[in-house]
Design an enzyme around this catalytic site. Structure first.
Site, mmCIF file in Angstrom:
data_model
loop_
_atom_site.group_PDB
_atom_site.id
_atom_site.type_symbol
_atom_site.label_atom_id
_atom_site.label_comp_id
_atom_site.label_asym_id
_atom_site.label_seq_id
_atom_site.Cartn_x
_atom_site.Cartn_y
_atom_site.Cartn_z
ATOM 1 N N HIS A 32 0.810 -1.179 0.016
ATOM 2 C CA HIS A 32 -0.044 0.224 0.008
ATOM 3 C C HIS A 32 0.925 1.256 -0.007
ATOM 4 C CE1 HIS A 32 -3.554 2.404 1.275
ATOM 5 N NE2 HIS A 32 -2.666 3.134 1.908
ATOM 6 N N GLU A 33 1.850 1.201 0.873
ATOM 7 C CA GLU A 33 2.599 2.379 0.936
ATOM 8 C C GLU A 33 3.769 2.554 -0.463
ATOM 9 O OE1 GLU A 33 2.216 4.648 3.266
ATOM 10 O OE2 GLU A 33 0.903 3.272 4.349
ATOM 11 N N GLU A 42 -6.263 6.750 -1.180
ATOM 12 C CA GLU A 42 -6.272 5.549 -0.362
ATOM 13 C C GLU A 42 -7.013 4.378 -0.971
ATOM 14 O OE1 GLU A 42 -4.559 5.349 2.230
ATOM 15 O OE2 GLU A 42 -3.746 7.576 1.966
ATOM 16 N N HIS A 60 1.576 4.332 -2.733
ATOM 17 C CA HIS A 60 1.753 6.112 -2.736
ATOM 18 C C HIS A 60 3.162 6.474 -3.444
ATOM 19 C CE1 HIS A 60 -1.824 6.699 -0.563
ATOM 20 N NE2 HIS A 60 -1.374 5.936 0.576
#
Length: 635
Positions: free
Chosen positions: A159-160, A239, A163
């Protein structure tokens, strides 16, 4: 949507953000001027107030932006109490965290980021911070390490990385500076009011200064509310996108869903004031608020598991609390963290590798490459004190006389002890597999980025001398030297390295032709006809029409092993780095088609692709199989 589209979208959002910020400032400045005028200050006083307020906001935002630009992602991690994870942690939890981050970085083609643990935070959370992949850091809370298994931790890290690859980090860092500038008014008002309470023993209504303080508080928080609303609108959809990319990376939605369930069952809160970075976190505790930067946890879980019921969280909460308490007791007794086992998920490989989004095969392939690196070399690469030795070891020439000359250069520049240490690595591993050289170099980058300025200059000069010790430049030597220079250069000024580019490919056709010709030549050094066919295919992908004549420049083919091609390539890559994203997309795809032509991607082609993409500030998966798959799709 691939890397280029995400980055382009992020740049557009940044422009909108700046426009909305300007609107917020106008509202604040105008409100203050109106209030001064309403209290009888007159037009001139109102104008002065508006000018001073606008200047104060601008200066505060610029000051915070300067701080962030100088400190990058590591400044945020340290301000939040993060403790850096060294290259060779003995603690099992930290070692697992670092392994997961390294696998994800090498698979996706971005530099291995620095890793931090927020030791005092028992909530389950994480964030990525920085202006560009070259200065990115990934921070994970102690609660995440204690609560998540390997698959869940991998989902959080993926997930990071979503980003990082989507261009969210730079936008998030700008948000911090902008909010600071607006918030400074309210903070000044609070400070002035508190001082007057102490000075006048609570009789503050009779002082004109108190009215100013209250006005600053009211108007400041009014503007801050508007800015937070803007931030929330920008962040929520990012997100969902990062969640989607985490599933794409790992092909294991259960891992990410399990992590989100544990956050929902326990909590995500951090110690201290997290308002400044709340939009950067993996999850937020707040639910249903107008300014909430994250979608509700239950909604995120149901996207991954539509039949999820909240009742499942009841039993999970008790289990997690007991697990965290047990881990804390064991650390207190043993002085180290408790070991947990995890499993590596499986699944089919899909994904847009050219977009910087690795499929599961790339992640598994990166894991296998890391596991194949001999232990002493991997340990040295991760060591802050010895990572330089790995760089020098990788440059040692197979010819005995040239190698001894290189060891003499090392002794002259770094001392005899360093030369003997490099010789020791050679004795331990006389012939490293060619496909392991680039991953080993990647492992060393986090430690190399922490070198002092004079050490970086000395290392770059020594590397240059070692590369040219035999009068030739091999592909890997060029790739190492260029990647090292790019890493050490970008870390000095990541803000500039990540700036938007606007040049058009039409003005750089000659440079693009040279790039593709170089790939074709090194892919087929002994077969000129195959090299021309590869170049033709690449130019066709680049322009949309097959060229009538695609020739490999004579100077290139005649100087394939000498210095000339490397010097020209340096200039070409510096020029092409200025291309806008959509043109970089075309160029990268043309490079992949050129390298793929003939059905296989050799080690030299993969190394050239890697360094070319890095020079263009585009992530590209390391494993050549991923490039073959994507290039085949393009065909």
């Amino acid at each position: 949507m691939n890397f280029f589209e995400h980055q382009d979208q992020a740049q557009r959002r940044t422009r909108w953000l700046l426009a909305l910020f300007g609107l917020s400032v106008l509202v604040i400045v105008g409100s203050l001027g109106l209030m001064v005028w309403a209290f009888g200050g007159g037009t001139e006083a109102a104008a002065w107030t508006m000018g001073v307020t606008a200047g104060l906001i601008a200066l505060a935002s610029l000051y915070r932006a300067w701080q962030l630009r100088a400190g990058g992602g590591r400044l945020i991690a340290r301000e939040m109490g993060g403790v850096q994870v060294d290259g060779n942690p003995t603690d099992p939890q930290r070692r697992q965290l670092r392994n997961v981050v390294e696998e994800m970085a090498i698979a996706s083609g971005v530099p291995v980021p620095e890793v931090y643990v927020l030791e005092q935070d028992l909530g389950i959370n994480a964030f990525a911070a920085g202006f560009a992949p070259s200065d990115a850091v990934v921070a994970v809370t102690r609660g995440a390490l204690d609560s998540l298994d390997r698959a869940e931790l991998k989902g959080v890290i993926a997930h990071e990385f979503g980003h990082v690859l989507n261009g969210d980090m730079r936008l998030n860092m700008r948000l911090i500076g902008i909010l600071y500038g607006i918030e400074i008014l309210a903070l000044l008002g609070q400070g002035g009011l508190a001082r007057r309470r102490r000075r006048h023993k609570g009789d503050i209504a009779e002082t004109g200064g108190a009215i100013v303080s209250v006005t600053l508080i009211v108007v400041g928080y009014m503007g801050l509310a508007l800015a937070r609303w803007i931030r929330a609108g920008i962040s929520r959809q990012r997100e969902y996108l990062a969640d989607a990319h985490a599933v794409q990376f790992t092909r294991e939605p259960e891992g990410l869903a399990g992590a989100l369930k544990k956050v929902a069952a326990r909590y995500a809160g951090l110690n201290g004031n997290t308002e400044e970075i709340t939009h950067m976190l993996f999850a937020s505790d707040a639910i249903g608020q107008l300014y909430e930067t994250h979608p509700p946890l239950l909604d995120r879980i149901r996207v991954l598991q539509p039949h999820f019921e909240p009742d499942e969280l009841e039993g999970l909460r008790d289990q997690l609390n007991a697990r965290v308490r047990k881990a804390a007791r064991e650390r207190a007794v043993d002085g180290m963290q408790h070991k947990r086992e995890g499993t590596l998920p499986g699944g089919e490989a899909v994904g847009d590798a050219l977009g910087g989004h690795p499929a599961l095969t790339h992640i598994l392939g990166a894991g296998m490459l890391l596991a194949a690196i001999p232990g002493p070399l991997a340990w040295t690469a991760r060591s802050e004190a010895r990572a330089v030795e790995v760089v020098l070891y990788l440059l040692l020439n197979p010819d005995f006389e040239v190698r001894e000359q290189q060891l003499g250069l090392i002794a002259e520049a770094e001392g005899e002890a360093r030369a003997q240490a490099v010789r020791g690595l050679l004795d331990a591993e006389p012939s490293l597999r060619a496909d392991l050289r680039m991953p080993l170099l990647e492992l060393a980058f986090p430690a190399l980025r922490r070198l002092a300025a004079e050490e970086r200059v000395r290392l770059e000069a020594l590397v240059e001398r070692m590369i040219h010790a035999d009068g030739r430049v091999a592909v890997f030597e060029y790739a190492l030297g260029r990647l090292l220079a790019r890493q050490l250069g970008d870390v000095q000024d990541p803000y500039t390295a990540s700036r938007p580019r606007h040049a058009r490919l039409d003005a750089h056709q000659e440079g693009a032709h040279y790039l593709l010709a170089l790939l074709a030549h090194h892919g087929h050094p002994d077969d000129p006809d195959a090299a021309r066919a590869a170049l033709t295919a690449g130019l066709g992908e680049l322009t949309g029409a097959l060229p009538l004549d695609a020739t490999i420049p004579e100077a290139l083919s005649g100087a394939g092993g000498a210095r000339a091609w490397a010097n020209v390539l340096d200039r070409v890559l510096d020029q092409l780095d200025g291309l806008r994203l959509r043109d970089k997309d075309r160029l990268i795809r043309a490079m992949a088609v050129t390298a793929h032509h003939g059905g296989t991607v050799g080690v030299a082609e993969a190394e050239l692709l890697r360094v070319m993409a890095a020079s263009l500030h585009v992530p590209l998966p390391l494993a050549s199989d991923g490039l073959v798959d994507i290039a085949g799709d393009a065909l």
